[in-house]
Design an enzyme around this catalytic site. Structure first.
Site, PDB file in Angstrom:
ATOM      1  N   HIS A   1       6.502  -5.583   5.662  1.00  0.00           N
ATOM      2  CA  HIS A   1       7.319  -4.404   5.336  1.00  0.00           C
ATOM      3  C   HIS A   1       8.033  -3.827   6.553  1.00  0.00           C
ATOM      4  O   HIS A   1       8.655  -2.776   6.459  1.00  0.00           O
ATOM      5  CB  HIS A   1       6.459  -3.304   4.683  1.00  0.00           C
ATOM      6  CG  HIS A   1       5.953  -3.691   3.327  1.00  0.00           C
ATOM      7  ND1 HIS A   1       4.888  -3.056   2.720  1.00  0.00           N
ATOM      8  CD2 HIS A   1       6.366  -4.646   2.461  1.00  0.00           C
ATOM      9  CE1 HIS A   1       4.678  -3.630   1.528  1.00  0.00           C
ATOM     10  NE2 HIS A   1       5.548  -4.589   1.364  1.00  0.00           N
TER      11      HIS A   1
ATOM     12  N   CYS B   1      21.135  -1.162  13.843  1.00  0.00           N
ATOM     13  CA  CYS B   1      22.382  -0.522  13.415  1.00  0.00           C
ATOM     14  C   CYS B   1      22.897  -1.201  12.151  1.00  0.00           C
ATOM     15  O   CYS B   1      22.933  -2.431  12.071  1.00  0.00           O
ATOM     16  CB  CYS B   1      23.412  -0.625  14.532  1.00  0.00           C
ATOM     17  SG  CYS B   1      25.053  -0.104  13.994  1.00  0.00           S
TER      18      CYS B   1
ATOM     19  N   CYS C   1      24.745   4.847  15.843  1.00  0.00           N
ATOM     20  CA  CYS C   1      24.817   3.833  16.893  1.00  0.00           C
ATOM     21  C   CYS C   1      25.754   4.291  18.008  1.00  0.00           C
ATOM     22  O   CYS C   1      26.871   4.737  17.744  1.00  0.00           O
ATOM     23  CB  CYS C   1      25.311   2.530  16.289  1.00  0.00           C
ATOM     24  SG  CYS C   1      25.526   1.209  17.472  1.00  0.00           S
TER      25      CYS C   1
ATOM     26  N   PRO D   1     -13.374   0.165   0.358  1.00  0.00           N
ATOM     27  CA  PRO D   1     -14.394   1.031  -0.248  1.00  0.00           C
ATOM     28  C   PRO D   1     -14.311   1.068  -1.780  1.00  0.00           C
ATOM     29  O   PRO D   1     -15.320   1.106  -2.467  1.00  0.00           O
ATOM     30  CB  PRO D   1     -14.095   2.421   0.341  1.00  0.00           C
ATOM     31  CG  PRO D   1     -13.271   2.162   1.553  1.00  0.00           C
ATOM     32  CD  PRO D   1     -12.514   0.888   1.301  1.00  0.00           C
TER      33      PRO D   1
HETATM   34 ZN   LIG Z   1      26.301  -0.347  15.881  1.00  0.00          ZN
END
Ligand SMILES: [Zn+2]
Length: 256
Positions: free
Chosen positions: A129, A137, A158, A226
């Site tokens: 994940h 970016c 960015c 558990p």
């Molecule tokens: Zn960028």
């Protein structure tokens, strides 16, 4: 210690000591002792709807929302990061990393996005994940790594191309990363002598499958959790307890 637990642990410890390959599948339960909340959501890290926006968490943390209204998605991502800020790996992650030094082939398949396995020293980690500390970016694909988000703007942009930056995590409605899926397939095809499922309720098919497959191949399967899970009836050994003690005992002979 009950005699059942002693017998089960003996079975695990001797199989691990003789094994040439181990797979650890981990979920939120292994990071719980580090103080990471075990919520649902990406990496199991979020639990609340947004009362202001009237959005479900699946909508707010979706790839679509990130494209349409990234400021909303980012508000949740910041909260998730804040909940894990200043926390670090625990003895459970350490034990798995140590196992990698003692056994010729060890892999970790984790659902967690906290990056703790790598920090603890594991090298063969498939963080299916993603990792919340890795940013990319959406415009130029430029990547960066951050320790924590304090230096980030509410909506990070960015510096090279001005587009929205995103964390390298799988949002709702997004596909799993292709390279990681392929790597997982390749390693699963080789098989593992012992497969551990640690601290995960195994609701995702790609998290269940390696355990089911190992069972089919006659390899030892161990669940450490558990509570009961969808896999509890299918594993050879079920240790209904926290990750740290169970790993400490189950790996004891390997780590002597
Ligand atoms: Zn960028």
């Amino acid at each position: 210690m009950s005699s059942f637990r002693a017998r089960d642990l003996e079975r695990v410890a001797s199989a691990v000591a003789a094994a040439e390959s181990l797979l650890f599948i981990t979920g939120a339960g292994i990071s719980a002792p580090s103080g990471i909340p075990t919520y649902r959501g990406i990496g199991g890290l979020y639990n609340d709807a947004d009362p202001e926006e009237g959005l479900s968490i699946e909508e707010a943390l979706s790839g679509e929302m990130l494209r349409r209204r990234p400021e909303i998605t980012w508000r949740y991502i910041h909260q998730i990061e804040k909940a894990s800020r200043g926390k670090t790996f625990n003895r459970g992650h350490e034990l798995i990393a140590l196992a990698e030094q003692r056994c010729s082939r060890v892999w970790v398949l984790t659902q967690n996005v906290d990056g703790f396995h790598k920090k603890a020293g594991s090298r063969n980690v498939i963080d299916i994940h993603g990792d919340i500390h890795e940013l990319r970016c959406t415009g130029c694909d430029g990547c960066s790594t951050v320790d924590d988000y304090r230096e980030l703007a509410p909506l990070p942009m960015c510096s090279s191309c001005g587009e929205v930056v995103r964390p390298e995590v799988v949002l709702f409605g997004e596909l799993l990363p292709f390279e990681k899926v392929e790597l997982m397939r390749k390693e699963l095809k080789r098989g593992f002598d012992v497969v551990f499922s640690v601290g995960t309720t195994s609701v995702f098919p790609y998290i269940m499958e390696p355990v089911v497959d190992a069972g089919r191949r006659g390899k030892l399967t161990v669940e450490i959790n558990p509570g009961r899970t969808t896999l509890s009836d299918d594993v050879d050994v079920r240790l209904a307890e926290g990750a740290v003690t169970a790993l400490e005992d189950g790996l004891s002979r390997l780590l002597l």
